[in-house]
Design an enzyme around this catalytic site. Structure first.
Site, PDB file in Angstrom:
ATOM      1  N   ASP A   1       8.260   4.411  -0.014  1.00  0.00           N
ATOM      2  CA  ASP A   1       7.111   4.183   0.875  1.00  0.00           C
ATOM      3  C   ASP A   1       5.872   3.746   0.101  1.00  0.00           C
ATOM      4  O   ASP A   1       4.870   4.442   0.104  1.00  0.00           O
ATOM      5  CB  ASP A   1       6.834   5.428   1.722  1.00  0.00           C
ATOM      6  CG  ASP A   1       6.140   5.071   3.027  1.00  0.00           C
ATOM      7  OD1 ASP A   1       6.272   3.913   3.451  1.00  0.00           O
ATOM      8  OD2 ASP A   1       5.452   5.920   3.588  1.00  0.00           O
TER       9      ASP A   1
ATOM     10  N   ASP B   1       0.852  -1.189   0.000  1.00  0.00           N
ATOM     11  CA  ASP B   1       0.000   0.000   0.000  1.00  0.00           C
ATOM     12  C   ASP B   1       0.887   1.238   0.000  1.00  0.00           C
ATOM     13  O   ASP B   1       2.063   1.188   0.350  1.00  0.00           O
ATOM     14  CB  ASP B   1      -0.940   0.009   1.222  1.00  0.00           C
ATOM     15  CG  ASP B   1      -0.171   0.049   2.517  1.00  0.00           C
ATOM     16  OD1 ASP B   1       0.837  -0.664   2.631  1.00  0.00           O
ATOM     17  OD2 ASP B   1      -0.553   0.812   3.417  1.00  0.00           O
TER      18      ASP B   1
ATOM     19  N   GLU C   1       0.586  -0.590   5.659  1.00  0.00           N
ATOM     20  CA  GLU C   1       1.626   0.277   6.199  1.00  0.00           C
ATOM     21  C   GLU C   1       1.869  -0.064   7.669  1.00  0.00           C
ATOM     22  O   GLU C   1       1.198   0.461   8.554  1.00  0.00           O
ATOM     23  CB  GLU C   1       1.205   1.746   6.055  1.00  0.00           C
ATOM     24  CG  GLU C   1       2.037   2.747   6.845  1.00  0.00           C
ATOM     25  CD  GLU C   1       3.293   3.195   6.119  1.00  0.00           C
ATOM     26  OE1 GLU C   1       3.243   3.290   4.891  1.00  0.00           O
ATOM     27  OE2 GLU C   1       4.304   3.430   6.784  1.00  0.00           O
ATOM     28  N   GLU C   2       2.788  -0.918   7.896  1.00  0.00           N
ATOM     29  CA  GLU C   2       3.346  -1.214   9.208  1.00  0.00           C
ATOM     30  C   GLU C   2       2.344  -1.558  10.290  1.00  0.00           C
ATOM     31  O   GLU C   2       2.496  -2.532  11.005  1.00  0.00           O
ATOM     32  CB  GLU C   2       4.223  -0.041   9.680  1.00  0.00           C
ATOM     33  CG  GLU C   2       5.376   0.183   8.720  1.00  0.00           C
ATOM     34  CD  GLU C   2       5.819   1.617   8.685  1.00  0.00           C
ATOM     35  OE1 GLU C   2       5.653   2.297   9.684  1.00  0.00           O
ATOM     36  OE2 GLU C   2       6.340   2.050   7.664  1.00  0.00           O
TER      37      GLU C   2
HETATM   38 ZN   LIG Z   1       6.171   2.783   5.070  1.00  0.00          ZN
END
Ligand SMILES: [Zn+2]
Length: 368
Positions: free
Chosen positions: A57, A22, A93-94
């Site tokens: 990212d 994502d 995301e994490e």
């Molecule tokens: Zn990230």
């Protein structure tokens, strides 16, 4: 993804974890100098700059990891590896679904015991910026300090008639901060890790539930909110317990410990009928929670990577060789799930490429 080295007996591993499919939302389109929805290329000297959402990212890292595994597969014989290599890409995301109960991130994988096999060697978290290992992050706890004096604001001509919530809240905070900085002073390892500042506890937000409409109204209630950013060589949960003790010192002394601060406020200032309410912020509160459970749920642990790890040494050597120098980064921002992996016993190291700013760019050179 699992790759078994040709000579591996599966007692050792190296893993690359955290690259996610994502991407960060585009935000305001006007802030972009190029189309975020298209992969763009800009030639800059000998290098190529890739632009577009996801270049960093984190699709760039997903692509990098794919290339690593392709390389392993096509160079099987020459590599002749005696270890296993794991790659773990995640779909979120994490954090495994912010604001959602459905966990699809690394924490869910860990809970499902899918990460047990990567404990046999360094775990390289491949999602940070930019081209240097990120070796330290801070612990975090967000708090609220509320003063309840008079229900309503009262006239400033008679300051003796009530609790000035601004003065009392500030003096409570001064006392708590003083105790905090005594107990959590700059740590001797900060310089080695390169932290630009020490632990901090400070206000960031202020709320007046009964704000007076004119200047001659002294507010009877006030809430100050803020956070603690803790250098990771201290334990955030122990720190939260300490702060609760400072609050108890104020309340148990019936505000006598505030006297050195209050005396600067003139003779009309009084606190004895005031009430101090301190709590940790974050998440729904549940009346049956114990103080320990509250701390565990609200506090975020810090990260200090092991600099003696073979994984760190390899990252440092590779960075020196390709980039020309290695200057690891550390600050009191948070890396919650990465820190959780570390505290669960994994030898976590981090690296990443590309700049995470308003716009997403990366260079092909840095990915080499
Ligand atoms: Zn990230």
């Amino acid at each position: 993804l699992k790759y078994k080295g040709i000579r591996s007996d599966s007692s050792k591993s190296i893993s690359f974890v955290g690259s996610h499919f994502d991407v960060v939302p585009v935000g305001n389109l006007e802030n972009w100098e190029f189309d975020p929805f298209k992969l763009g290329k800009i030639v800059r000297g000998d290098d190529i700059v890739l632009t577009g959402r996801g270049t960093t990212d984190c699709l760039g890292h997903v692509a990098l990891l794919t290339m690593i595994f392709k390389f392993l597969a096509t160079h099987h014989q020459e590599l002749d590896l005696a270890i296993d290599v794991y790659g773990v890409m995640i779909a979120d995301e994490e954090s495994g679904g912010k604001g959602s109960n459905i966990k699809v991130g690394v924490d869910a994988l860990q809970e499902a015991k899918k990460l047990d096999m990567i404990a046999k060697g360094p775990v390289i978290w491949l999602d940070c910026a930019d081209k240097q290992p990120n070796i330290g992050s801070g612990g975090l706890a967000q708090w609220s300090l509320r003063i309840e004096g008079n229900k309503l604001a009262f006239h400033s001509g008679f300051p003796n008639k009530g609790v000035n919530a601004i003065e009392m809240a500030n003096d409570c905070l001064s006392f708590i901060q003083k105790r905090f900085y005594e107990d959590f002073p700059p740590h001797h390892k900060e310089t080695e890790y390169g932290f630009p500042c020490s632990s901090s506890m400070k206000p960031t937000h202020i709320i007046f539930p009964t704000e007076g409409k004119s200047l001659n109204q002294i507010p009877g209630c006030l809430e100050i909110q803020g956070d603690i950013r803790l250098i990771p060589f201290y334990n955030i949960y122990e720190c939260m317990e300490s702060v609760e003790k400072y609050v108890a010192e104020i309340i148990d002394s019936k505000f006598a410990v505030l006297e050195p601060f209050r005396l600067n406020r003139g003779s009309g200032s009084r606190y004895e009928s005031g009430k101090l309410i301190f709590k940790w912020l974050g998440g729904e509160s549940n009346p049956s929670e114990t103080p320990e459970e509250i701390r565990r749920k609200r506090g975020v642990g810090g990260l200090a990577c092991d600099l003696d790890s073979i994984g760190f040494k390899a990252l440092r050597n590779a960075t020196e060789k390709i980039i020309g120098f290695c200057k690891p980064l550390a600050d009191t921002g948070t890396l919650p799930l990465v820190a959780d992996l570390k505290s669960a016993g994994y030898d976590v190291q981090t690296i990443g490429y590309g700049l995470e700013g308003k716009q997403k760019i990366c260079t092909l050179f840095s990915f080499k």
